[in-house]
Scaffold this motif. Structure first.
Motif, short mmCIF file in Angstrom:
data_model
loop_
_atom_site.label_atom_id
_atom_site.label_comp_id
_atom_site.label_asym_id
_atom_site.label_seq_id
_atom_site.Cartn_x
_atom_site.Cartn_y
_atom_site.Cartn_z
N ASP A 29 0.80 -1.41 -0.06
CA ASP A 29 0.05 -0.06 -0.01
C ASP A 29 0.91 1.36 -0.12
OD1 ASP A 29 -2.11 -1.59 -0.08
OD2 ASP A 29 -2.61 -1.23 2.07
N ARG A 30 2.05 1.06 0.84
CA ARG A 30 2.96 2.22 0.55
C ARG A 30 3.43 2.45 -0.62
NH1 ARG A 30 5.73 3.05 6.63
NH2 ARG A 30 4.05 2.51 7.98
N VAL A 31 3.86 1.60 -1.34
CA VAL A 31 4.53 1.83 -2.46
C VAL A 31 3.21 2.08 -3.58
CG1 VAL A 31 5.52 0.31 -4.70
CG2 VAL A 31 6.03 -0.19 -2.28
N GLN A 32 2.09 1.64 -3.65
CA GLN A 32 0.97 2.37 -4.31
C GLN A 32 0.73 3.81 -4.08
OE1 GLN A 32 -2.50 0.32 -4.83
NE2 GLN A 32 -1.70 -1.67 -4.65
N SER A 33 0.91 3.99 -2.73
CA SER A 33 0.75 5.29 -2.34
C SER A 33 1.77 6.49 -3.05
CB SER A 33 0.67 5.60 -0.94
OG SER A 33 0.54 7.22 -0.56
N VAL A 34 2.94 5.98 -3.09
CA VAL A 34 3.81 7.01 -3.62
C VAL A 34 3.80 6.99 -5.16
CG1 VAL A 34 6.46 6.95 -4.44
CG2 VAL A 34 5.80 6.44 -1.92
N ILE A 35 3.31 5.75 -6.06
CA ILE A 35 3.40 6.03 -7.16
C ILE A 35 1.90 6.64 -7.83
CG2 ILE A 35 2.57 4.22 -9.13
CD1 ILE A 35 3.82 2.22 -7.86
N ASN A 36 0.95 6.65 -7.08
CA ASN A 36 -0.35 7.23 -7.35
C ASN A 36 -0.10 8.86 -7.21
OD1 ASN A 36 -1.71 5.07 -8.07
ND2 ASN A 36 -2.44 4.67 -5.82
N HIS A 37 0.69 9.25 -6.14
CA HIS A 37 1.06 10.67 -5.79
C HIS A 37 2.00 11.06 -6.69
CE1 HIS A 37 -1.08 10.09 -1.86
NE2 HIS A 37 -1.06 11.41 -1.77
N VAL A 38 3.03 10.60 -7.12
CA VAL A 38 4.04 10.97 -8.12
C VAL A 38 3.00 11.05 -9.59
CG1 VAL A 38 5.75 10.35 -9.50
CG2 VAL A 38 5.82 9.99 -6.99
N ASP A 39 2.39 10.34 -10.00
CA ASP A 39 1.39 10.42 -10.87
C ASP A 39 2.17 10.83 -12.38
OD1 ASP A 39 -1.13 10.47 -12.36
OD2 ASP A 39 -1.39 12.63 -11.77
N ARG A 40 3.11 9.98 -12.48
CA ARG A 40 3.69 9.95 -14.07
C ARG A 40 3.72 8.61 -14.82
NH1 ARG A 40 3.68 14.41 -12.34
NH2 ARG A 40 5.35 16.04 -12.44
N GLY A 41 3.72 8.50 -16.10
CA GLY A 41 3.53 7.20 -16.84
C GLY A 41 4.70 6.54 -16.63
N ASN A 42 5.61 7.45 -16.63
CA ASN A 42 7.15 6.62 -16.66
C ASN A 42 7.64 6.52 -15.09
OD1 ASN A 42 7.74 9.49 -16.33
ND2 ASN A 42 9.75 8.89 -16.88
N PHE A 43 6.81 6.24 -14.07
CA PHE A 43 7.34 5.92 -12.95
C PHE A 43 6.33 4.74 -12.28
CE2 PHE A 43 7.15 6.54 -8.14
CZ PHE A 43 8.27 6.59 -7.93
N LYS A 44 7.00 3.67 -11.83
CA LYS A 44 6.24 2.50 -11.49
C LYS A 44 6.89 1.78 -10.26
CE LYS A 44 4.23 1.73 -16.07
NZ LYS A 44 3.83 0.81 -16.82
N THR A 45 6.82 0.74 -10.19
CA THR A 45 7.61 -0.32 -9.10
C THR A 45 8.23 -1.36 -9.63
OG1 THR A 45 7.51 -1.37 -6.87
CG2 THR A 45 5.78 -1.84 -8.77
N THR A 46 9.47 -1.47 -9.38
CA THR A 46 10.47 -2.74 -9.52
C THR A 46 9.84 -3.63 -8.15
OG1 THR A 46 12.46 -1.75 -10.35
CG2 THR A 46 12.68 -3.80 -9.11
N MET A 47 8.96 -4.50 -8.63
CA MET A 47 8.31 -5.26 -7.49
C MET A 47 8.99 -6.69 -7.13
SD MET A 47 4.62 -7.08 -7.73
CE MET A 47 4.98 -8.54 -8.60
N ASP A 48 9.56 -6.57 -6.10
CA ASP A 48 10.33 -7.83 -5.47
C ASP A 48 9.49 -8.65 -4.71
OD1 ASP A 48 11.80 -9.36 -3.85
OD2 ASP A 48 13.56 -8.45 -4.34
N VAL A 49 9.02 -9.92 -5.31
CA VAL A 49 7.96 -10.90 -4.60
C VAL A 49 8.66 -11.14 -3.28
CG1 VAL A 49 7.40 -11.77 -6.96
CG2 VAL A 49 8.94 -12.74 -5.63
N GLY A 50 9.97 -11.17 -2.84
CA GLY A 50 10.24 -11.73 -1.52
C GLY A 50 10.21 -10.54 -0.58
N ASN A 51 10.61 -9.21 -0.94
CA ASN A 51 10.75 -8.34 -0.29
C ASN A 51 9.66 -7.94 0.74
OD1 ASN A 51 13.41 -8.02 -0.50
ND2 ASN A 51 13.18 -6.24 -1.71
N PHE A 52 8.32 -8.17 0.31
CA PHE A 52 7.14 -7.74 1.19
C PHE A 52 7.37 -8.61 2.70
CE2 PHE A 52 5.59 -7.58 -3.24
CZ PHE A 52 5.08 -5.96 -3.29
N LEU A 53 8.10 -9.76 2.57
CA LEU A 53 8.07 -10.39 3.98
C LEU A 53 8.85 -9.43 5.02
CD1 LEU A 53 8.82 -14.24 2.94
CD2 LEU A 53 6.61 -13.18 4.16
N CYS A 54 9.85 -8.77 4.59
CA CYS A 54 10.39 -7.90 5.49
C CYS A 54 9.48 -6.84 6.14
CB CYS A 54 11.27 -6.81 4.81
SG CYS A 54 12.70 -7.80 3.83
#
Length: 287
Positions: A160-185
């Motif tokens: 949710d925090r990653v999504q919040s940053v992406i939505n607020h930045v609101d740029r078509g060329n700004f997304k996430t490098t999604m690490d499937v394991g790092n959510f466990l941290c």
């Protein structure tokens, strides 16, 4: 899906001097990876401008793409002058990504110790973090580069925090490098988090972890989670993440980009990376 390797996976071999970044590119190609993700300052540093060109040329020579350029950054700075300097530094890293021929670039944006990873701090810091990401993304646009934030570093690790940053930045060329394991941290279910964030991904990292609860501290080699549990990086398919189910979510989505294996465990790094490739290919075909 194009399966590649993060150069960070061979950090141990580079740290001891067994391999250079050019050796890593050669080895990555020889194992059958389709692309490589370049991560400076973790195993190697840009000694001079010539190495940037050598990396690009060696990858082209070996027939593998440079998929992503991943760097550290921290826009939480003590003064406005330091904050602006960090933005300008990251823009210079965008120039390097362009010279490498990469069209994707991940930069960190903030780091705090676990006791300070509160939602109150996140909401307070968000405006300055968003502004910095907008400036970098706008600068990268001239090169056709998509910048991204990774779920990384405890502070902005939850989906949710990653999504919040992406939505607020609101740029078509700004997304996430999604690490499937790092959510466990952040003690978040990788399966649930991947389901939430795959639509926002410009790059996917496949990483596995062994998990232990807080009352079974296994000692050296393990890292704590925000809630006090423990993790150790594993060869893909050997750990406790329901990897087949995670991969099934990715496969069923619209994502058709780069997938990068990332290993940072205790096993010998070349063997671990090779086994991870074999296991990932097998699981992907099975689902």
């Amino acid at each position: 899906m194009k399966i590649g390797l993060s150069s960070y996976s061979l950090f141990a071999a580079m740290k001891t001097g067994e391999m250079t970044i050019l050796d890593v590119i050669d080895w990555t190609s020889e194992q059958g990876f389709e692309h490589i993700e370049i991560v400076p300052n973790l195993g190697f540093a840009w000694e001079d401008d010539h190495l940037i060109d050598q990396v690009r040329e060696r990858a082209a020579e070996k027939g593998i793409e440079i998929s992503n350029y991943a760097i550290g950054a921290n826009f939480l700075q003590p003064t406005e002058e330091d904050y602006q300097a960090e933005i300008q530094r990251v823009k210079k890293e965008v120039d390097i990504a362009h010279r490498l021929g990469a069209k994707l670039m991940r930069h960190d944006i903030a780091s705090r110790g676990i006791p300070e990873t509160t939602i109150a701090n996140f909401e307070k810091d968000l405006p300055s973090l968003v502004n910095a990401c907008q400036e970098v993304a706008d600068y990268a646009h001239q090169y056709g580069i998509t910048t991204s934030i990774e779920n990384h570093g405890y502070y902005i690790q939850q989906s949710d925090r990653v999504q919040s940053v992406i939505n607020h930045v609101d740029r078509g060329n700004f997304k996430t490098t999604m690490d499937v394991g790092n959510f466990l941290c952040a003690d978040e279910s990788p399966l649930a988090a991947v389901q939430k964030n795959i639509a926002f991904a410009s790059m996917v990292h496949i990483k596995d972890f062994y998990q232990r609860p807080a009352h079974l501290n296994p000692g050296e080699g393990w890292i704590p989670t925000i809630a006090g549990n423990y993790l150790r990086s594993a060869i893909i398919g050997h750990g406790d993440i329901p990897m087949r189910e995670v991969l099934r979510v990715i496969k069923a989505s619209d994502y058709d980009g780069y997938v990068s294996i990332e290993f940072e465990g205790l096993e010998e790094c070349k063997l671990a990376s090779k086994l991870s490739l074999t296991n990932l290919k097998n699981m992907w075909q099975e689902i």
